[in-house]
Design an enzyme around this catalytic site. Sequence first.
Site, PDB file in Angstrom:
ATOM      1  N   ARG A 136       0.787  -1.244   0.000  1.00  0.00           N
ATOM      2  CA  ARG A 136       0.000   0.000   0.000  1.00  0.00           C
ATOM      3  C   ARG A 136       0.818   1.293   0.000  1.00  0.00           C
ATOM      4  O   ARG A 136       0.225   2.371   0.039  1.00  0.00           O
ATOM      5  CB  ARG A 136      -1.001   0.045   1.171  1.00  0.00           C
ATOM      6  CG  ARG A 136      -2.114  -0.956   1.059  1.00  0.00           C
ATOM      7  CD  ARG A 136      -3.308  -0.622   1.927  1.00  0.00           C
ATOM      8  NE  ARG A 136      -3.060  -0.798   3.347  1.00  0.00           N
ATOM      9  CZ  ARG A 136      -4.005  -0.758   4.270  1.00  0.00           C
ATOM     10  NH1 ARG A 136      -5.257  -0.501   3.922  1.00  0.00           N
ATOM     11  NH2 ARG A 136      -3.724  -0.955   5.539  1.00  0.00           N
ATOM     12  N   ASP A 137       2.152   1.183  -0.066  1.00  0.00           N
ATOM     13  CA  ASP A 137       2.927   2.421  -0.121  1.00  0.00           C
ATOM     14  C   ASP A 137       4.248   2.211  -0.857  1.00  0.00           C
ATOM     15  O   ASP A 137       5.303   2.648  -0.400  1.00  0.00           O
ATOM     16  CB  ASP A 137       3.182   2.955   1.292  1.00  0.00           C
ATOM     17  CG  ASP A 137       3.438   4.457   1.318  1.00  0.00           C
ATOM     18  OD1 ASP A 137       3.066   5.152   0.335  1.00  0.00           O
ATOM     19  OD2 ASP A 137       3.993   4.956   2.316  1.00  0.00           O
ATOM     20  N   ILE A 138       4.166   1.553  -2.018  1.00  0.00           N
ATOM     21  CA  ILE A 138       5.351   1.379  -2.858  1.00  0.00           C
ATOM     22  C   ILE A 138       5.708   2.728  -3.470  1.00  0.00           C
ATOM     23  O   ILE A 138       4.909   3.345  -4.170  1.00  0.00           O
ATOM     24  CB  ILE A 138       5.098   0.352  -3.980  1.00  0.00           C
ATOM     25  CG1 ILE A 138       4.760  -1.024  -3.397  1.00  0.00           C
ATOM     26  CG2 ILE A 138       6.300   0.269  -4.918  1.00  0.00           C
ATOM     27  CD1 ILE A 138       5.896  -1.711  -2.688  1.00  0.00           C
ATOM     28  N   ASN A 142      10.472   4.208  -0.008  1.00  0.00           N
ATOM     29  CA  ASN A 142      10.350   2.941   0.706  1.00  0.00           C
ATOM     30  C   ASN A 142      11.114   1.805   0.038  1.00  0.00           C
ATOM     31  O   ASN A 142      10.903   0.636   0.348  1.00  0.00           O
ATOM     32  CB  ASN A 142       8.871   2.557   0.860  1.00  0.00           C
ATOM     33  CG  ASN A 142       8.167   3.421   1.885  1.00  0.00           C
ATOM     34  OD1 ASN A 142       8.798   3.989   2.776  1.00  0.00           O
ATOM     35  ND2 ASN A 142       6.853   3.538   1.767  1.00  0.00           N
ATOM     36  N   THR A 177       0.556   7.035  -0.369  1.00  0.00           N
ATOM     37  CA  THR A 177       1.023   8.323  -0.883  1.00  0.00           C
ATOM     38  C   THR A 177       0.280   8.602  -2.182  1.00  0.00           C
ATOM     39  O   THR A 177       0.418   7.841  -3.143  1.00  0.00           O
ATOM     40  CB  THR A 177       2.549   8.283  -1.125  1.00  0.00           C
ATOM     41  OG1 THR A 177       3.197   7.893   0.096  1.00  0.00           O
ATOM     42  CG2 THR A 177       3.065   9.643  -1.552  1.00  0.00           C
TER      43      THR A 177
END
Length: 226
Positions: A136-138, A142, A177
């Site tokens: 959910r936040d690639i 990260n 994001t």
Amino acid sequence: MSSSSSFVEGGSVGKYRLLKVLGNGQYGVVFSCLEPAGSECAIKCLSRPGSAEEVRNEVRLLQDCRHPAVVRVVDCVDVDGLPCVVMELCPHGTLETIMRTQGGPRRGAAEADIRFIAAYLALALCRMRALGVTHRDIKPANVFIAEQSRNGIVSHVPKIGDFGFATRSADRTFLGTPYYMAPEILGAVSCAPSADVWSFGCMLYELFYTYTPFHSAQTHIQLAEL
């Protein structure tokens, strides 16, 4: 015995000696640390009790998703009821820091390097998808850059980290994001591993062109409409 007051350079957490601060966040601080055998690691020390369960969930998912292209969990130490997570050290920052310091990947990285990053991380995403895990936040911030030594040759390899938003459920919570969010998450419709493929594509686009494909949008609504 360690306490949260020992979260300072030169202090200790369990058997780990804290060396220097690598980064600060709203939930705590990340240090480089030394384990008794002499190996250097990274340790995330929490300062807010409300985030403890999220971090324990992150540890479980990181352990389940064990893969060469995923940041490895070394240990988890409880201090004052708060989990401190020891992970492999990725000493070369993230893709985002590389893009900032080198003026953008078109000047700082060859196409061959970007192809390697894409192929290597795709293997990790396949592993996560097989386990039903959605990150959910690639995004570049990260993806951490670690060192790998083989036959005496040291190379840099990318690794997906920060599983703080990761889940195995179909949770519709608006997390992530925005510029990398899949339409189904922006619209709070569903959450599945396929959403990470969208984010991965947005990240690769940025690695080639130095900006995200939907950078012109100014609001979440505009992003959802594109």
